[in-house]
Structures are given as structure tokens and as C-alpha cells.
Design an enzyme around this catalytic site. Structure first.
Site, short mmCIF file in Angstrom:
data_model
loop_
_atom_site.label_atom_id
_atom_site.label_comp_id
_atom_site.label_asym_id
_atom_site.label_seq_id
_atom_site.Cartn_x
_atom_site.Cartn_y
_atom_site.Cartn_z
CB SER A 124 -0.89 -0.26 0.86
OG SER A 124 -1.85 1.06 1.36
CE1 TYR A 137 -4.13 -1.85 4.90
CE2 TYR A 137 -3.20 -0.17 4.08
CZ TYR A 137 -3.53 -1.08 4.01
OH TYR A 137 -3.95 -1.03 2.36
CB SER A 140 0.52 -4.67 8.22
OG SER A 140 -0.22 -3.35 7.38
CE LYS A 141 -1.92 -4.15 3.16
NZ LYS A 141 -1.33 -5.51 1.90
#
Length: 165
Positions: A124, A137, A140-141
Site C-alpha cells: 500500500s 495498517y 503491516s504493509k
């Protein structure tokens, strides 16, 4: 969990075998890969919240799905026993200590390294630029991108590609 990952990989391999076996001859002499050779990891969840309000559960849920899930699928996909069905010749012996005779000589566009394969992990833009309320998020990406870069180096000797988008 790992059991679900193994079941998913077995289903993908079964589908590859069924798709690559000519219908007129179930035990065809055509040698084709016995396993899937492309993996796309595109799962992802968000549990948005400012860092001060983010619960441990929200942090873990996002990292478990987005990063650990990607890791587990890549690990199962790259398992030596699976990959040995896609490798031939010296490369298989070097990587797995087995002989080429256990796979045979295929004419499906294989090089001495095998038919190759690809792993595509979806990252992302949030991992590069950040986004308000998405520290979990983004982390994690970003981990997915790092995992993919290292995996690409491991798999390069097998003529495999690992990329993240």
C-alpha cells in the site's frame, strides 16, 4: 492458521494439476508442473484509529492478516517439497539435494532452473507516505514490502520473481 494455509495451497496445487492434465489422457506422458506457480497475496484489513486509541487487539488483527498471513502463504508456497516439482537439473540438486530424474525432462518452456514462478504481494502507498489513523495498517504493509524484497533475493537463484505492488 497454518492448517488453513496448507489446505489453501493444496487446493491451488490440485487445481493446477487438473488444469494442466489433458482431458483425453488422465495419466498423460506430458510432464507439467504438479503445483501452482503463481501466488497473489492481496488480503488486507484495516482497524483505523489514532495511535493513542488503538487497542492491542486492533494492532494484532491488522498485522496478523496483512503481514503474518502474507508470510504464511509465501512460506507454504516456497516449501522445498512443493518447489522440487518445478525445478529441474542442477538447480534442483543444488537447492534441495535431489536428482533431476525425480522430476523428468519437460518441454513446457523450462530452463535448467525450472519453469519459474511469481509471487505478487499487494502492499500500500500508506507504507511509504502514511495516513492519519493508520499506523497499524502502514506498518503491516511496509512489512509486506520488506518481506517481498528479501524473498525476491532468496528466490532469484531459482529464476522466480517476487514483487510487491
Amino acid at each position: 492458521d497454518r492448517t488453513q494455509v496448507r489446505e489453501a495451497m493444496a487446493s491451488a496445487d490440485d487445481l493446477a494439476r487438473r488444469c494442466l492434465t489433458p482431458p483425453s489422457s488422465p495419466s498423460s506422458s506430458l510432464k507439467s508442473p504438479a503445483v501452482a506457480s503463481i501466488l497473489v497475496n492481496c488480503a488486507g484489513i484495516t482497524r483505523d484509529g489514532r495511535i493513542g486509541n488503538l487497542s492491542d487487539r486492533d494492532w494484532c488483527d491488522v498485522l496478523d492478516v496483512n503481514l503474518k498471513g502474507t508470510f504464511l502463504m509465501c512460506q507454504a508456497f516456497c516449501e522445498p517439497k512443493r518447489l522440487s516439482g518445478l525445478l529441474v537439473g542442477d538447480n534442483m540438486a543444488k537447492e534441495f539435494g535431489t536428482s533431476a530424474s525425480s522430476v523428468g525432462d519437460s518441454t513446457l518452456g523450462q530452463s535448467k532452473f525450472g519453469i519459474g514462478g511469481s509471487i505478487i504481494n499487494i502492499g500500500s502507498i500508506v507504507s511509504s507516505y502514511g495516513n492519519y489513523g493508520q499506523v497499524n495498517y502502514g506498518a503491516s504493509k511496509g512489512g509486506v514490502v520488506g518481506l517481498t524484497r528479501s524473498l525476491a533475493k532468496e528466490m532469484a537463484s531459482l529464476s522466480w520473481k517476487a514483487t510487491s505492488a
